[in-house]
Design an enzyme around this catalytic site. Sequence first.
Site, PDB file in Angstrom:
ATOM      1  CG  ASP A   1      -2.209   0.784   0.991  1.00  0.00           C
ATOM      2  OD1 ASP A   1      -2.123   1.999   0.710  1.00  0.00           O
ATOM      3  OD2 ASP A   1      -3.291   0.184   1.071  1.00  0.00           O
TER       4      ASP A   1
ATOM      5  CG  ASP B   1       2.699   4.760  -6.989  1.00  0.00           C
ATOM      6  OD1 ASP B   1       1.750   4.201  -7.578  1.00  0.00           O
ATOM      7  OD2 ASP B   1       2.927   5.984  -7.080  1.00  0.00           O
TER       8      ASP B   1
ATOM      9  CG  ASN C   1      -8.472  -4.237  -2.162  1.00  0.00           C
ATOM     10  OD1 ASN C   1      -9.696  -4.142  -2.119  1.00  0.00           O
ATOM     11  ND2 ASN C   1      -7.673  -3.364  -1.546  1.00  0.00           N
TER      12      ASN C   1
ATOM     13  CE1 TYR D   1     -12.604   2.249  -9.158  1.00  0.00           C
ATOM     14  CE2 TYR D   1     -14.969   2.302  -9.566  1.00  0.00           C
ATOM     15  CZ  TYR D   1     -13.886   1.811  -8.853  1.00  0.00           C
ATOM     16  OH  TYR D   1     -14.081   0.886  -7.867  1.00  0.00           O
TER      17      TYR D   1
ATOM     18  CE  LYS E   1     -11.825  -1.667  -9.343  1.00  0.00           C
ATOM     19  NZ  LYS E   1     -11.174  -2.873  -8.768  1.00  0.00           N
TER      20      LYS E   1
ATOM     21  CB  VAL F   1     -17.908  -1.330   0.674  1.00  0.00           C
ATOM     22  CG1 VAL F   1     -17.376  -1.786   2.035  1.00  0.00           C
ATOM     23  CG2 VAL F   1     -18.221  -2.540  -0.205  1.00  0.00           C
TER      24      VAL F   1
ATOM     25  CB  THR G   1     -14.331   2.201   2.955  1.00  0.00           C
ATOM     26  OG1 THR G   1     -14.576   3.211   1.961  1.00  0.00           O
ATOM     27  CG2 THR G   1     -14.428   0.819   2.322  1.00  0.00           C
TER      28      THR G   1
END
Length: 263
Positions: free
Chosen positions: A51, A78, A105, A170, A174, A203, A205
């Site tokens: 991460d 990265d 992920n 995105y 995806k 979700v 988060t």
Amino acid sequence: MTALRQIDPATLARYPSLEGRSVFITGGGSGIGAALVAAFARQRARVAFIDIAQEASRALVQGLVDEGLPAPWWEVCDVRDIAALQSAIARAAVDIGDFSVLVNNVASDDRHTMESVTVDYWDQRMAINQRPTFFAIQAVVPGMKRRGGGSVINLGSSGWQLKQGGYPCYAVAKSSVNGLTRGLAAPLGAHRIRINTVTPGWVMTERQLKLNLDAKSEQALREAQVLPDLLQSEDIARMVLFLASDDGAMCSAQEFKVDGGWM
């Protein structure tokens, strides 16, 4: 926002086949990724993650150590730098063994308009949300072949399937996850390497709560879902654990939605 339901990790399923297996997770320092790291660690798997969020990653590892669990292997990385990504995977494999499980992920759903997208911005979005998935798979497959099999789990997205605006780059990146899963299923399957997509709904988060959820969108979400509770990162981890374990031994080339009946 209505309070989120409490989830006790001690009540969740135990998968003996995951104990001792090496697992690599991209973007594991926060959000869904942190829940995945914790879930596998509690299964007594040997977990490695990368991460760019150093503070969150350190806090996650310390929390797991405080639970009495082994510290996961982790590095700052990265994923836009593919050489760095594959080097991190190689170093982790030296330390904890060839990987039985890869969870792709890492992602960033920053909002943007079609009109604002430049070539450079497009390339940067693909560099985070599309390229690392393929090249992480490329890096772990030789080890999975040596082990006689494995499980690759790619995190998809419900956003493009719901025809939502606000992040066209995105959505493109995806949507390609499902194609990659299907396109690699046969060649990987010949080596008993399973590959599946897990598609989360919305979700809750910390990032989503801070940046994107408000009273209006929460109401719309609750009306769209068939289940009354809001999704949490642990809900996604449950499905990922199943697909990573021997319980999912004959699941491949599929998309599994965890969305509270949103779609």
